[in-house]
Design a protein around this motif. Structure first.
Motif: not given
Length: 426
Positions: A116-127, A140-151, A12-15
């Motif tokens: 931070r946002h999880g799967i979106q409609e565009q994620t489902r479309r790409h799948l 599936v690359v779960v990105n921006k893990i640093d923005l949630v303090d690697y939780d 999705s945009v900005d992922d």
């Protein structure tokens, strides 16, 4: 010898897809020094403390702002283990058609999800596209893990979402990886920030994946692109020359092999295999060659030369799954051109059998398909084609629907209703 892996990136945009691709290129040392110097210079001008690696792949941004159609950008890089061809697909929903293009030849789809946002409609479309095109592997690359303090718990929740959605769409080979493309965590090197993750980093995983099944092990399928008959030749050897040129879509061909020409059904044997570098005793997919046949068989552009041991059936009726790529809707009664291999025939859309609901993964009733919809159609052709189920052959099981007026591509299609049924039932 290094093996080749074809991958398509989507999200999705900005992922963070541009940053991820830039990180892969930079950390795998596939970026020239002057390219990186230019990125650093632009980054400093924007007030950034570090180089913005997204700039390595964001050359299409200015074109997007000018309203120019965005195509798939192909990039090439290599490691000591293997070579890669990367199809970088745009993220906006209106460019889903480009994801179909990029994924159609891919061994693996790398799909980004913002943690931070999880799967979106565009994620489902790409799948769904990956499932329909039978892409062998999905990462599936779960990105921006640093923005949630690697939780770990946050990552685990998103990974569970992803695997559930993929399972509903019939995808089985799906891997999730926690990543920070910006910082570089788990992209090329494993990160100390995620001690709870014991899987491979992205590049390591891509190096280990098996590519699509060897097309050489499939039956011979050779779409004839052009008939070569020199009208005059200084060399007497070529005055009666007749060859049939094209690219081998699948299989292996040897001199002396029995072959059948479709749609005529005439049988003959291979007398010779010619290339620009000379004659060959055998050739295989995806080589481009010219075949000479023993008998004087009537062969034209659009014909298909196949091994006589495995001859596909001819049909004028197609049940298929299509990804509709045009602005105007598809309805029953629409007249189109169907392009199958090198053959183009007139076709009539007899019915639209429903569309895929990306939220529920169900086939829902619909008498039309809109832009980016995926659905089931039945087609009646003006003449026969040697169509095979896409499940069994990606080369002869795929087709395009084309606008007969302006030549624009309307849809990418796959022969067989079992595709959509398997996606809908999971």
């Amino acid at each position: 010898m290094r093996t080749l892996l074809r991958l398509a990136t989507a999200g999705s945009v900005d992922d963070g897809k541009s940053t991820l691709v830039g990180r892969l290129l930079f950390d795998s040392k596939s970026v020239l020094a002057d390219q990186f110097d230019a990125v650093e210079r632009v980054s400093r001008d924007r007030g950034l403390a570090t180089a913005d690696l997204a700039l390595l792949t964001d050359g299409l941004r200015s074109e997007r702002e000018q309203g120019i159609t965005i195509d798939v950008a192909y990039r090439y890089f290599a490691t000591a283990e293997r070579s890669f061809i990367l199809a970088d697909c745009p993220g906006h929903v209106q460019y889903t058609r480009n994801t179909v293009t990029g994924a159609s030849t891919a061994d693996v789809v790398v799909l980004l999800v913002d943690v931070r946002h999880g799967i979106q409609e565009q994620t489902r479309r790409h799948l769904a596209v990956a499932s329909l095109l039978r892409v062998p592997h999905v990462v599936v690359v779960v990105n921006k893990i640093d923005l949630v303090d690697y939780d770990q718990a946050t990552y685990a929740a998103v990974a569970e979402q992803v695997l559930a959605a993929a399972g509903e769409l019939g995808l089985t080979d799906v891997t999730t990886i926690p990543v920070s493309a910006l910082v570089g965590d788990n992209v090329v090197d494993r990160s100390a920030h995620t001690p709870w993750y014991d899987g491979p980093c992205l590049l390591e995983h891509l190096e280990q994946l098996s590519p699509v099944g060897d097309p050489q092990s499939e039956p011979l399928r050779f779409p004839v692109q052009v008939v070569i008959r020199p009208q005059s030749a200084a060399d007497e050897r070529f005055r009666d020359y007749r060859g049939y040129a094209g690219q081998i879509a699948s299989g292996l061909v040897r001199v002396g092999d029995p072959v059948t020409v479709l749609p005529s059904g005439r049988t003959t044997t291979v007398a010779g295999i010619d290339t620009a570098d000379g004659e060959l005793a055998e050739a295989f997919a995806p080589q481009s060659v010219t075949l000479r046949l023993t008998d004087d068989v009537d062969v034209a552009r659009g014909d298909l030369v196949v091994t006589s041991r495995s001859v596909p059936r001819l049909t004028q009726d197609i049940d298929g799954t299509v990804a509709w790529l045009a602005e105007h809707p598809l309805t029953a009664g629409t007249k189109v051109l169907l392009k199958h291999g090198t053959r183009t025939v007139q076709a009539l859309v007899r019915s639209v059998g429903g569309r895929l609901d990306l939220d529920t993964a169900d086939l829902v009733p619909s008498d039309s398909l809109g832009l980016n919809d995926i659905g089931h159609v039945t087609l009646r052709l003006a003449s026969t084609i040697p169509a095979e189920e896409y499940l069994h052959s990606r080369s002869t099981g795929a087709f395009l629907l084309v606008d007969g007026q302006d030549g624009g591509t309307l849809a990418a299609g796959m022969v067989g209703d079992a595709l959509l049924s398997s996606v809908a039932t999971g």
